[in-house]
Scaffold this motif. Sequence first.
Motif, PDB file in Angstrom:
ATOM      1  N   GLY A  87       6.167   0.079  12.053  1.00 12.69           N
ATOM      2  CA  GLY A  87       7.502   0.625  12.234  1.00 12.69           C
ATOM      3  C   GLY A  87       7.662   2.087  11.880  1.00 12.69           C
ATOM      4  O   GLY A  87       8.768   2.621  11.950  1.00 12.69           O
ATOM      5  N   VAL A  88       6.572   2.746  11.515  1.00 14.81           N
ATOM      6  CA  VAL A  88       6.627   4.170  11.160  1.00 14.81           C
ATOM      7  C   VAL A  88       5.499   4.876  11.898  1.00 14.81           C
ATOM      8  O   VAL A  88       4.335   4.496  11.788  1.00 14.81           O
ATOM      9  N   GLU A  89       5.818   5.910  12.629  1.00 13.13           N
ATOM     10  CA  GLU A  89       4.788   6.664  13.353  1.00 13.13           C
ATOM     11  C   GLU A  89       4.152   7.715  12.442  1.00 13.13           C
ATOM     12  O   GLU A  89       4.778   8.196  11.488  1.00 13.13           O
ATOM     13  N   GLY A  90       2.905   8.057  12.768  1.00 13.54           N
ATOM     14  CA  GLY A  90       2.257   9.167  12.089  1.00 13.54           C
ATOM     15  C   GLY A  90       1.856   8.888  10.657  1.00 13.54           C
ATOM     16  O   GLY A  90       1.565   9.833   9.902  1.00 13.54           O
ATOM     17  N   LEU A  91       1.831   7.613  10.257  1.00  9.42           N
ATOM     18  CA  LEU A  91       1.557   7.281   8.859  1.00  9.42           C
ATOM     19  C   LEU A  91       0.595   6.099   8.778  1.00  9.42           C
ATOM     20  O   LEU A  91       0.817   5.062   9.402  1.00  9.42           O
ATOM     21  N   ARG A  92      -0.468   6.283   8.016  1.00 10.65           N
ATOM     22  CA  ARG A  92      -1.409   5.192   7.740  1.00 10.65           C
ATOM     23  C   ARG A  92      -1.617   5.080   6.235  1.00 10.65           C
ATOM     24  O   ARG A  92      -1.297   5.987   5.465  1.00 10.65           O
ATOM     25  N   VAL A  93      -2.186   3.946   5.847  1.00  8.56           N
ATOM     26  CA  VAL A  93      -2.568   3.707   4.454  1.00  8.56           C
ATOM     27  C   VAL A  93      -4.033   3.305   4.454  1.00  8.56           C
ATOM     28  O   VAL A  93      -4.436   2.426   5.226  1.00  8.56           O
ATOM     29  N   ALA A  94      -4.821   3.943   3.613  1.00 10.96           N
ATOM     30  CA  ALA A  94      -6.256   3.637   3.568  1.00 10.96           C
ATOM     31  C   ALA A  94      -6.739   3.678   2.123  1.00 10.96           C
ATOM     32  O   ALA A  94      -7.306   4.670   1.657  1.00 10.96           O
ATOM     33  N   ASP A  95      -6.473   2.635   1.411  1.00  8.58           N
ATOM     34  CA  ASP A  95      -6.990   2.450   0.050  1.00  8.58           C
ATOM     35  C   ASP A  95      -6.970   0.957  -0.247  1.00  8.58           C
ATOM     36  O   ASP A  95      -6.686   0.149   0.637  1.00  8.58           O
ATOM     37  N   LEU A  96      -7.276   0.565  -1.483  1.00 10.88           N
ATOM     38  CA  LEU A  96      -7.366  -0.858  -1.800  1.00 10.88           C
ATOM     39  C   LEU A  96      -6.041  -1.602  -1.672  1.00 10.88           C
ATOM     40  O   LEU A  96      -6.023  -2.832  -1.654  1.00 10.88           O
ATOM     41  N   SER A  97      -4.948  -0.878  -1.565  1.00  7.21           N
ATOM     42  CA  SER A  97      -3.667  -1.578  -1.402  1.00  7.21           C
ATOM     43  C   SER A  97      -3.600  -2.362  -0.097  1.00  7.21           C
ATOM     44  O   SER A  97      -2.792  -3.275   0.035  1.00  7.21           O
ATOM     45  N   VAL A  98      -4.456  -2.047   0.888  1.00  5.78           N
ATOM     46  CA  VAL A  98      -4.367  -2.749   2.180  1.00  5.78           C
ATOM     47  C   VAL A  98      -5.115  -4.080   2.191  1.00  5.78           C
ATOM     48  O   VAL A  98      -4.969  -4.848   3.148  1.00  5.78           O
ATOM     49  N   CYS A  99      -5.890  -4.396   1.159  1.00  9.30           N
ATOM     50  CA  CYS A  99      -6.722  -5.604   1.187  1.00  9.30           C
ATOM     51  C   CYS A  99      -5.888  -6.867   1.399  1.00  9.30           C
ATOM     52  O   CYS A  99      -4.970  -7.128   0.612  1.00  9.30           O
ATOM     53  N   PRO A 100      -6.209  -7.680   2.400  1.00 12.03           N
ATOM     54  CA  PRO A 100      -5.487  -8.943   2.579  1.00 12.03           C
ATOM     55  C   PRO A 100      -6.020 -10.050   1.691  1.00 12.03           C
ATOM     56  O   PRO A 100      -5.415 -11.125   1.602  1.00 12.03           O
ATOM     57  N   LEU A 101      -7.175  -9.803   1.045  1.00 13.53           N
ATOM     58  CA  LEU A 101      -7.721 -10.712   0.041  1.00 13.53           C
ATOM     59  C   LEU A 101      -8.559  -9.877  -0.911  1.00 13.53           C
ATOM     60  O   LEU A 101      -8.946  -8.753  -0.588  1.00 13.53           O
ATOM     61  N   THR A 102      -8.818 -10.431  -2.098  1.00 18.59           N
ATOM     62  CA  THR A 102      -9.629  -9.717  -3.079  1.00 18.59           C
ATOM     63  C   THR A 102     -11.093 -10.079  -2.875  1.00 18.59           C
ATOM     64  O   THR A 102     -11.468 -11.241  -3.032  1.00 18.59           O
ATOM     65  N   PRO A 103     -11.933  -9.119  -2.522  1.00 18.16           N
ATOM     66  CA  PRO A 103     -13.346  -9.446  -2.297  1.00 18.16           C
ATOM     67  C   PRO A 103     -14.022  -9.936  -3.580  1.00 18.16           C
ATOM     68  O   PRO A 103     -13.588  -9.627  -4.694  1.00 18.16           O
ATOM     69  N   ASN A 104     -15.090 -10.685  -3.406  1.00 18.87           N
ATOM     70  CA  ASN A 104     -15.851 -11.215  -4.537  1.00 18.87           C
ATOM     71  C   ASN A 104     -16.879 -10.176  -4.990  1.00 18.87           C
ATOM     72  O   ASN A 104     -18.081 -10.317  -4.784  1.00 18.87           O
ATOM     73  N   ASN A 105     -16.380  -9.130  -5.591  1.00 24.89           N
ATOM     74  CA  ASN A 105     -17.223  -8.015  -5.999  1.00 24.89           C
ATOM     75  C   ASN A 105     -16.526  -7.219  -7.094  1.00 24.89           C
ATOM     76  O   ASN A 105     -15.529  -7.669  -7.658  1.00 24.89           O
ATOM     77  N   HIS A 106     -17.061  -6.051  -7.397  1.00 25.11           N
ATOM     78  CA  HIS A 106     -16.316  -5.023  -8.110  1.00 25.11           C
ATOM     79  C   HIS A 106     -15.853  -4.071  -7.018  1.00 25.11           C
ATOM     80  O   HIS A 106     -16.659  -3.559  -6.240  1.00 25.11           O
ATOM     81  N   THR A 107     -14.566  -3.815  -6.930  1.00 25.06           N
ATOM     82  CA  THR A 107     -13.944  -3.360  -5.681  1.00 25.06           C
ATOM     83  C   THR A 107     -14.192  -1.899  -5.336  1.00 25.06           C
ATOM     84  O   THR A 107     -13.714  -1.423  -4.304  1.00 25.06           O
ATOM     85  N   GLN A 108     -14.956  -1.168  -6.152  1.00 27.82           N
ATOM     86  CA  GLN A 108     -15.279   0.211  -5.798  1.00 27.82           C
ATOM     87  C   GLN A 108     -15.886   0.294  -4.395  1.00 27.82           C
ATOM     88  O   GLN A 108     -15.498   1.135  -3.576  1.00 27.82           O
ATOM     89  N   ALA A 109     -16.854  -0.567  -4.108  1.00 27.86           N
ATOM     90  CA  ALA A 109     -17.524  -0.520  -2.808  1.00 27.86           C
ATOM     91  C   ALA A 109     -16.533  -0.786  -1.678  1.00 27.86           C
ATOM     92  O   ALA A 109     -16.635  -0.186  -0.590  1.00 27.86           O
ATOM     93  N   THR A 110     -15.560  -1.661  -1.906  1.00 26.92           N
ATOM     94  CA  THR A 110     -14.561  -1.947  -0.883  1.00 26.92           C
ATOM     95  C   THR A 110     -13.640  -0.756  -0.671  1.00 26.92           C
ATOM     96  O   THR A 110     -13.202  -0.491   0.450  1.00 26.92           O
TER      97      THR A 110
END
Length: 572
Positions: A524-547
Motif C-alpha cells: 500500500g505504499v510506493e517507493g518503500l521497502r523493508v530489508a532486515d530481520l523484521s521481515v522474517c515470516p518465521l524464526t530460522p533455526n540458527n543464530h540470525t546474523q546469517a539470515t
Amino acid sequence: MADTFDFIVVGGGTAGCLLARRLADTAARPSVLLVEAGTNPEGDELRPPFLRYAAHALRPDLDYQYETTPQKALNDRVIPYPRGKGLGGSSVLNFQVYLYGSGEDYNKWAELVGDDDWKWENTKKSFKAIENYEFSGASAYPDLAKPDPKKHGTNGLVKVCLPPQLEKGVVPAIDAIAKSGERINLDFNSGNPMGIGIFPQSTSTKDGRTTSATAHLLDAPKNLVIWTNGVVHKLAFEGKKVVGIETVDGRKATTSKEVILCSGSFDTPRLLLLNGIGPAKELEALNIPIIKDLPGVGKHLHDHVMTFLIVEVDGSNNDRYAFESNEELVTEAQAMYKKDQSGTFALHHGALWGGFLKLPGLEQYEEFQALDQQTQEFLSRETVPAYEFIGNCLLLPGLEVQKGNSYISAIAFLMNAQSEGSVTLRSSDPQDKPVVDVAFLTHPYDRRAHREGIRATWTKLFENPVIKKDIKKKLLGPESLSDEDIDAFMKDAATTVWHANGSVKMGKKADDQACVDSRFRVYGVEGLRVADLSVCPLTPNNHTQATAYLVGQKAAERLVEEYRLAQGGSKL
C-alpha cells in the motif's frame, strides 16, 4: 536543499551495509545513500576472539541499550536488549556465530510468502554469494568439521571461518557427547543443522571479527555516500509514495527510485509507525496521521530464548579461568594480539561448539498436539531441531570460581518459539525508545519445549561421565531436574539471545498481518521497502546474523533485477 540519490538505505546494520554496497557495485553505478544513526565503530576491543562476548559491555556507546517490558512469564523481569548502534549494526556486538539454519526453514519461508525464490535450493546460492569462507582452520580437526568447498562461497565479502585452534577441553567434551550417541555434523551450513560439532563464525583468522561494515564499506565506491549520526525520523511523501527522508538534525535526501528501511526489528517498525504506516487505532491514539492502515506493523515479534547452565570444574578440564583471572597474563596476551593477532587472545573463546537436536517424544507432548497442523508438520520435519545447546561459553558476571578450578558454561536455546511479542510506540516523539514486549514463554509449547531443552542440555553435558568426573559444584542451574524446579529456574534465568525478528512480516497479500511482499515492498505504499530481520515470516533455526545478511542479499538481487542495474540500469 535536499540531496538526491537513486536509492536511500536507512540503517547501516548487518543487512543495510551489504545491500548498499551491492547496489553501488552494479554496472549501472546508481547513486546510493546509506544513513546510519550511529558512528563508525573502531577500537581494539572489537576484534579479538577472546572478547567476542564483551563488546556490548566494553562499548556501551555502540549499543542502543533497549530493554523489554516486564515479562509476565519470567517473574516480571525487565530484560536488557542490546542492539548495535553504528556502521555494522549488531554485527559489531554479536557473538559471531555464522549459521544458515535448516534448509526446511527456507522451504517453509517460500510456502508462507508464496515465492519459490526463498526455497532452500535458491537461498543457498544467495548465501554462497555473501561469504568468503576460509577452510584452513578445519584442516586441524577434520573429524569434527569438514565443510565442502564446492558448497560455500569464496568470492563474497563476509569472512567466515572455523577456528585454527581449539581450546583445551573442547575435543574431549565433543567426543564424550558423540560417544553417547549424537552425530558429528561436519558442516552445519549444509542445510542440515542436526547433530553436534564446531560452529562456523563471522571471523577472519587474520583480522578477527568481521562486521558488515568492515566487509562492505572499507573500500566503498564513490557512488556510495555514507551519513553517520543520522537518525532518520521522517519519511517524505508525495501522496502514498515515499520520495525521501529527513534526519533529526535536519539533513534531507530525496530518491529517484526507492527508500529501503534496514533499521532492524525494533527501529524499522518504530519508523513506520511514526510516519503513519501501521495499525490505524494505535496511530489515532497518538494523533499520528494515517498514511496506510497496516495492522501487522510491530506485531508477530519472535525471538529465540536462551538459559545459561554453568558448573565449576577441576582446573585440569580447561585453562580458561586460570587465564581470565590473571590480570598480568591478560595484559600480555592483549599486547601480543595487537602486535600480530596471535597468542591467547586468539585462542580463548575462539571456538564455539554445540548442537541442534530433536527432543525425544516431542510429538506426544500435549502442548505439541495443541498446535495447528501446519506447525506440527513443520516441527516434525527431519532437519528441524527442537532445541540448540552450546557447550562452552562465557562465565557470567557475578559468578565466582575457586582458585585452581575453572568452569564450563553451557546454554540451552529454544528453537521455533510460538510466543508472539510486539513493538509499539511510547509516544509520537521520535526521540522516545520503542516499547518492546518479547512475550517470552507466554505460549504453553514454549514453556514445555524449553523445560525439556534445559533438562536435555544439563543431562547431555553434566551427567556425561567424562564431564561429570570434573564437576566440583553447580554455579547456575535448577535445584533439580524436576519439572517444578526447572520451571522455577526458567522464570529467573531465561533471557534473550538477541535474535528478534518478524515485526514487519513478509507474507502474501491475503494475510492481513503481512506488511511486505516477497520482494520486500511495503503493502500500500510506493517507493518503500523493508530489508532486515523484521521481515522474517518465521524464526530460522540458527543464530540470525546469517539470515540478516541473506535478507540484504535477496533485497539487492530483487532491486538489481527490477532496475536492470547489472545491464547499466533502466528506469521502470
